[in-house]
Design a protein around this motif. Structure first.
Motif, PDB file in Angstrom:
ATOM      1  N   SER A  76     -17.349 -32.651  54.045  1.00 57.20           N
ATOM      2  CA  SER A  76     -18.301 -32.026  53.128  1.00 57.20           C
ATOM      3  C   SER A  76     -18.702 -30.663  53.665  1.00 57.20           C
ATOM      4  O   SER A  76     -18.595 -30.391  54.847  1.00 57.20           O
ATOM      5  N   VAL A  91     -29.889 -40.702  56.583  1.00 62.45           N
ATOM      6  CA  VAL A  91     -28.639 -40.131  57.103  1.00 62.45           C
ATOM      7  C   VAL A  91     -28.415 -38.724  56.581  1.00 62.45           C
ATOM      8  O   VAL A  91     -28.917 -38.381  55.520  1.00 62.45           O
ATOM      9  N   GLY A  92     -27.669 -37.944  57.323  1.00 56.01           N
ATOM     10  CA  GLY A  92     -27.201 -36.656  56.811  1.00 56.01           C
ATOM     11  C   GLY A  92     -27.764 -35.477  57.558  1.00 56.01           C
ATOM     12  O   GLY A  92     -27.107 -34.451  57.698  1.00 56.01           O
ATOM     13  N   GLU A  93     -28.967 -35.594  58.015  1.00 54.89           N
ATOM     14  CA  GLU A  93     -29.602 -34.538  58.798  1.00 54.89           C
ATOM     15  C   GLU A  93     -30.804 -35.161  59.485  1.00 54.89           C
ATOM     16  O   GLU A  93     -31.159 -36.312  59.195  1.00 54.89           O
ATOM     17  N   GLN A  94     -31.404 -34.396  60.372  1.00 53.48           N
ATOM     18  CA  GLN A  94     -32.573 -34.935  61.046  1.00 53.48           C
ATOM     19  C   GLN A  94     -33.669 -35.183  60.009  1.00 53.48           C
ATOM     20  O   GLN A  94     -33.893 -34.343  59.142  1.00 53.48           O
ATOM     21  N   ASP A 131     -32.805 -44.493  61.331  1.00 57.33           N
ATOM     22  CA  ASP A 131     -32.312 -43.119  61.240  1.00 57.33           C
ATOM     23  C   ASP A 131     -30.922 -43.109  61.870  1.00 57.33           C
ATOM     24  O   ASP A 131     -30.780 -43.248  63.077  1.00 57.33           O
ATOM     25  N   THR A 132     -29.907 -42.986  61.024  1.00 63.00           N
ATOM     26  CA  THR A 132     -28.537 -43.186  61.493  1.00 63.00           C
ATOM     27  C   THR A 132     -27.841 -41.852  61.712  1.00 63.00           C
ATOM     28  O   THR A 132     -27.718 -41.057  60.786  1.00 63.00           O
ATOM     29  N   TRP A 133     -27.381 -41.627  62.934  1.00 61.74           N
ATOM     30  CA  TRP A 133     -26.586 -40.415  63.194  1.00 61.74           C
ATOM     31  C   TRP A 133     -25.112 -40.784  63.207  1.00 61.74           C
ATOM     32  O   TRP A 133     -24.705 -41.720  63.900  1.00 61.74           O
ATOM     33  N   TRP A 134     -24.343 -40.044  62.436  1.00 58.33           N
ATOM     34  CA  TRP A 134     -22.884 -40.183  62.464  1.00 58.33           C
ATOM     35  C   TRP A 134     -22.285 -39.060  61.656  1.00 58.33           C
ATOM     36  O   TRP A 134     -23.010 -38.191  61.157  1.00 58.33           O
ATOM     37  N   GLN A 135     -20.974 -39.007  61.559  1.00 62.03           N
ATOM     38  CA  GLN A 135     -20.322 -37.940  60.801  1.00 62.03           C
ATOM     39  C   GLN A 135     -18.992 -38.435  60.244  1.00 62.03           C
ATOM     40  O   GLN A 135     -18.550 -39.546  60.585  1.00 62.03           O
ATOM     41  N   THR A 136     -18.375 -37.600  59.383  1.00 61.02           N
ATOM     42  CA  THR A 136     -17.144 -38.025  58.713  1.00 61.02           C
ATOM     43  C   THR A 136     -16.115 -38.532  59.731  1.00 61.02           C
ATOM     44  O   THR A 136     -15.450 -39.540  59.514  1.00 61.02           O
ATOM     45  N   SER A 138     -32.778 -40.677  66.375  1.00 65.22           N
ATOM     46  CA  SER A 138     -31.836 -41.736  65.986  1.00 65.22           C
ATOM     47  C   SER A 138     -31.748 -42.800  67.066  1.00 65.22           C
ATOM     48  O   SER A 138     -30.944 -43.732  66.957  1.00 65.22           O
ATOM     49  N   ASP A 184     -22.497 -31.132  67.465  1.00 65.34           N
ATOM     50  CA  ASP A 184     -23.963 -31.178  67.343  1.00 65.34           C
ATOM     51  C   ASP A 184     -24.630 -30.928  68.694  1.00 65.34           C
ATOM     52  O   ASP A 184     -24.056 -31.207  69.746  1.00 65.34           O
ATOM     53  N   VAL A 191     -30.952 -35.797  67.577  1.00 62.97           N
ATOM     54  CA  VAL A 191     -29.911 -34.857  67.155  1.00 62.97           C
ATOM     55  C   VAL A 191     -30.596 -33.722  66.420  1.00 62.97           C
ATOM     56  O   VAL A 191     -31.333 -33.948  65.450  1.00 62.97           O
ATOM     57  N   ARG A 222     -26.350 -28.724  64.053  1.00 54.44           N
ATOM     58  CA  ARG A 222     -25.097 -28.141  64.480  1.00 54.44           C
ATOM     59  C   ARG A 222     -25.378 -27.103  65.561  1.00 54.44           C
ATOM     60  O   ARG A 222     -26.455 -26.494  65.606  1.00 54.44           O
ATOM     61  N   LYS A 232     -26.681 -31.186  52.155  1.00 56.42           N
ATOM     62  CA  LYS A 232     -26.977 -30.487  53.409  1.00 56.42           C
ATOM     63  C   LYS A 232     -27.281 -29.013  53.117  1.00 56.42           C
ATOM     64  O   LYS A 232     -26.553 -28.370  52.355  1.00 56.42           O
TER      65      LYS A 232
END
Ligand code: AMP
Length: 645
Positions: A262, A383-386, A408-413, A434, A497, A509, A512, A606
Motif C-alpha cells: 500500500s 493497526v496501521g500506524e501508531q 495494538d498490533t504492529w506488523w506490515q505487508t 504495541s 521502522d 513503533v 517510518r 495512512k
C-alpha cells in the motif's frame, strides 16, 4: 514524550483469556529456544496437512531465501472450509453488511463451501490451472472472499487490487502480475457513491492481450459495456456447475497470493506469500492476538485489498472456525452511528480497525456511542500506524467501556501477520505501545551503524530470525526483494521502522525512518509532536513533517485538521504552537502550522508524509501520481493554501 500510563490486566480479562502470563512466557521461550517443538506442535494443532513436512525450516536472511514445512502438502480452502463441515456446518462463516443499512447476507460454512467449490470448478472450466494468476478487482462483497478461496482451492495465485484504484493503477498490477483472468463487478457503492468498476476494469485492460477473460459479478445491476469475446457473467459462469471440487494438494512453499504494498506511489511492489507458512501464521496470530474463543464474531474493517483484510478478515478467522464480518461501506455512512449500529446489530465481539478510522469517528463526539450498548464487545484492536494515546484512551473508555483490552498490533505487508502486540488478559497495556513480540518473533533495535542496542533505547527495528508468515519474494524482482528487506542490515529482516524499547521491554513503533525530524542536533519523531497537538480538544488530526532550513537542520511544519464544530483562528494556531513548546520543548514547536480540511491519505488510511514534506518545502511543481490517494483533492487544497501563505 509525556508520562506513560499503564492499564494493568483486570481480573475479568485474565479470567477470560486463552493464556495466562506464565503460559505466554513459557511458550515464547519455547518458540525461541526450541523452535522445532514449538512450530511442530502449533502446526499440527492449527493446520490440517495432507502430507507432513520433511524439514521444518531452512535458509536465512543472508539471501532471504527461506523455506518452511518443505515437503508438506495442504490446501488453504480445505483448512478454511472443509474441515469445519463436520463440527460447525450451520455456523455463519461470513456476515455481510452492505453499503445501505438494510442489506445483510449471512453465509454459513456449508453454503460457503458449496459456493467456493462451484466457483473453483467454473474457473477450471475457463482454463484456470494450478499456478495460474487471477486478478480480483472486487469491492467488499462475499464474492470477493469466495473468489479468493476458490483460487486457493485449485492452486491458482490471487492478487487483489483495491476496488476504486484507478484504471492506471489496476493496469500496472495486471501487467506486473501477468494475469489472464480479471474478476470484477458491474459497480459498487461506497458511502452512497457509485464506483463504476467494470468501466475502470475495461479501461485498464484496453489492448492488454494477456487478459483472456473478465468475470463480472452483477452487484448493482448498473448498465455496463460488454465485450462478448472476453466478458463472462459470474452467475452464468456458475450456473449448473458441479459443487464438488476436491481441493488441490499444494506444496507448503507454493505461492498463495501476491499483494502489492500500500501507499507506494512508484512502481508497485508485489509481495509473494506462500501456502503453509502464511496459513499457519494467519491462524496462530488470529488465535492468540485476538484471544479467539468459540462464538466470536470479528469485524476487521480493513479492505480485502490490503494484507490486513487478507489475514484478519478472511484467512485467520476462517482457519480457526470463526465468524467474520464484511462491510461494504464507509464508517460514517449514512451517518456517524453506522459503526456502532453494526456492532450492536451483529453482536460483534472483536473490533479491529485503524487509528485513522477511530479519529474520524471521535470527531463526531460521544453522543452516538452513548446511544448504543456495545455490550457484545470483548476485545478492541488497532493497526496501521501508531495509535495516539488520547485516541487510545477514548477507544478504551468510551467504546470499550473500560472493559475491553486494546490490542495494538504492529506488523506490515512483508510480515504476513501480527508480530508485536499485547495479549488480552496477559499483558498490561500502555497506550501507544504495541508491547511485546508474538511467538517466534525476535525483534531487535540497531543503531545507525547496525550495532544491536540492548535495554532501553531507540533505533532501527529489525527482526533477527525467520518466522513462517514472512514474505518470500517480490514478484519478478529478486534484487528488489533483497534490497527492501535484507540489504540495509545484513543478517536481519529490515522493517524500515524506528522504534523505542522501554525498561519493561515494550516496543513503541514510532513510524517510518523517514518521519524523523533533525533539529538543534537532535532527532524528533513526528508522532510525538502529533500526539501533543491531539491533546487539544479542538484537534481531530495532525501530521507533522520537517522541511529544510539551514546547515542540515530542519524546521517543523504541522498540518492540523479541526473537529467538525471548530473553526481555525490565529489565536488557536498560537495556542497549539504554545502547547507543543510547553509539552515537547521549544525546539520542536512548529515554525508553521497550516489548517487542513483533510489530510492526504492512502486508500488504506495512512497519512502520506512524503507529499506533506514536499508541500512544506514549497516544492509543489511535481507531486507525482496522486491518483492513488483516497481523495486527491486533499492535496490540491493544501497546495492552494500553501501557495497563498
Ligand atoms: P504496510 O506494509 O503498508 O502494511 O505498512 C506497514 C507499516 O505501517 C509499518 O511498517 C509501520 O510503519 C506502520 N504500522 C502498522 N501497524 C502499526 C502500529 N500498530 N503501530 C505503529 N505503526 C504501525
Amino acid at each position: 514524550m509525556s508520562a506513560v500510563k499503564t492499564y494493568p490486566v483486570t481480573e475479568q480479562q485474565a479470567e477470560n483469556a486463552l493464556l495466562t502470563r506464565a503460559q505466554y512466557l513459557e511458550l515464547y521461550e519455547q518458540s525461541l529456544h526450541d523452535p522445532e517443538t514449538f512450530w511442530s506442535t502449533q502446526a499440527k494443532a492449527l493446520v490440517d496437512w495432507f502430507t507432513p513436512w520433511d524439514k521444518l525450516h531452512s535458509g536465512d536472511f543472508a539471501t532471504g531465501d527461506v523455506k518452511w514445512f518443505e515437503g508438506a502438502k495442504l490446501n488453504v480452502s480445505h483448512n478454511c472450509l472443509d474441515r469445519h463441515l463436520e463440527t460447525i456446518p450451520d455456523q455463519a462463516a461470513i456476515i455481510w453488511e452492505g453499503d445501505e443499512p438494510d442489506q445483510t447476507r449471512i453465509i454459513t460454512y456449508r453454503e460457503l463451501h458449496e459456493e467456493v467449490s462451484r466457483v473453483a470448478n467454473a474457473l477450471k472450466g475457463l482454463g484456470v490451472r494450478r499456478g495460474n494468476r487471477v486478478c480480483i478487482y472486487l469491492p467488499m462483497i462475499p464474492e470477493a472472499a469466495i473468489a479468493m478461496l476458490a483460487c486457493t482451492r485449485i492452486g491458482a495465485v490471487h492478487s487483489i487490487v483495491f476496488a476504486g484504484f484507478s484504471a492506471d493503477a489496476l493496469r500496472k498490477r495486471i501487467v506486473d502480475f501477468e494475469s489472464s483472468i480479471v474478476i470484477t463487478a458491474d459497480q459498487c457503492n461506497r458511502g452512497g457513491q457509485p464506483i463504476r468498476l467494470k468501466d475502470i476494469a475495461d479501461e485498464a485492460c484496453q489492448d492488454l492481450d494477456v487478459v483472456r477473460k473478465m468475470i463480472v459479478v452483477k452487484h448493482t445491476n448498473a448498465d455496463i459495456q460488454w465485450i462478448g469475446t472476453r466478458d463472462v457473467w459470474y452467475h452464468e459462469m456458475c450456473k449448473g456447475v458441479n459443487p464438488d471440487c476436491p481441493p488441490e494438494e499444494m506444496d507448503a512453499e507454493d505461492p498463495l497470493f501476491i499483494i502489492y504494498t500500500s501507499g507506494s506511489l512508484g512502481t508497485p511492489k508485489g509481495a509473494v506469500h506462500t501456502t503453509g507458512g502464511y496459513l499457519l501464521w494467519a491462524a496462530l496470530t488470529h488465535k492468540y492476538a485476538f484471544d479467539h474463543h468459540e462464538g466470536d464474531i470479528i469485524w476487521c474493517t480493513a479492505n480485502i485489498g490490503w494484507i490486513t483484510g487478507h489475514t484478519y478478515f478472511l484467512y485467520g478467522p476462517l482457519a480457526n472456525g470463526g465468524t467474520t464480518l464484511m462491510y461494504e461501506g464507509f464508517p460514517t455512512y449514512p451517518n456517524e452511528n453506522r459503526v456502532w449500529d453494526i456492532i450492536d446489530k451483529h453482536d460483534v465481539t472483536t473490533f479491529y480497525t485503524a487509528p485513522t478510522t477511530l479519529r474520524s469517528l471521535l470527531a463526531y463526539g460521544d453522543e452516538s456511542i452513548e446511544a448504543h450498548h456495545l455490550s457484545s464487545l470483548r476485545l478492541l484492536g488497532s493497526v496501521g500506524e501508531q495509535i495516539n494515546p488520547d485516541v487510545w484512551e477514548w477507544f478504551y473508555h468510551v467504546v470499550g467501556n473500560d472493559r475491553c483490552p486494546i490490542i495494538d498490533t504492529w506488523w506490515q505487508t512483508g510480515t504476513g501477520g501480527i508480530m508485536i502486540c499485547p495479549l488480552a488478559g496477559v499483558t498490561d497495556l500502555k497506550p501507544g505501545s504495541s508491547a511485546l513480540p508474538l511467538f517466534g518473533v525476535e525483534p531487535a533495535l540497531l543503531d545507525d551503524d547496525g550495532q544491536e542496542m540492548h535495554g532501553e533505547g531507540e533505533g532501527h527495528l529489525v527482526i533477527k530470525r525467520s518466522w513462517p508468515g514472512q514474505v518470500r519474494a517480490v514478484f519478478g524482482d529478486q534484487k528488489r526483494f533483497v534490497d527492501t528487506y535484507f540489504s540495509k542490515f545484513p543478517g536481519n529482516y529490515s522493517t524500515g521502522d524506528r522504534a523505542r524499547r522501554d525498561a519493561d521491554g515494550y516496543y513503541w513503533v514510532i513510524g517510518r525512518q523517514d518521519d524523523i525530524i533533525q533539529r538543534a542536533g537532535r532527532k524528533y519523531t513526528s508522532s510525538d509532536i502529533e500526539n501533543t497537538l491531539l491533546i487539544h480538544p479542538q484537534v481531530a488530526e495532525a501530521a507533522v513533517v520537517g522541511y529544510p532550513a539551514n546547515c542540515n537542520e530542519q524546521h517543523v511544519y504541522a498540518f492540523v485538521t479541526l473537529m467538525n464544530e471548530s473553526s481555525p483562528s490565529d489565536e488557536l494556531r498560537d495556542v497549539l504552537i504554545g502547547l507543543v513548546a510547553s509539552v515537547e520543548g521549544r525546539d520542536c514547536a512548529p515554525e508553521q502550522l497550516q489548517w487542513a480540511r483533510q489530510l492526504p491519505k492512502t486508500r488504506s488510511g495512512k497519512i502520506l508524509r512524503s507529499i506533506l514534506q514536499q508541500i512544506a518545502a514549497n516544492e509543489v511543481d511535481n507531486l507525482g501520481d496522486i491518483s492513488m490517494l483516497f481523495d486527491p483533492r486533499a492535496v490540491k487544497d493544501l497546495v492552494i493554501h500553501r501557495l497563498n501563505q
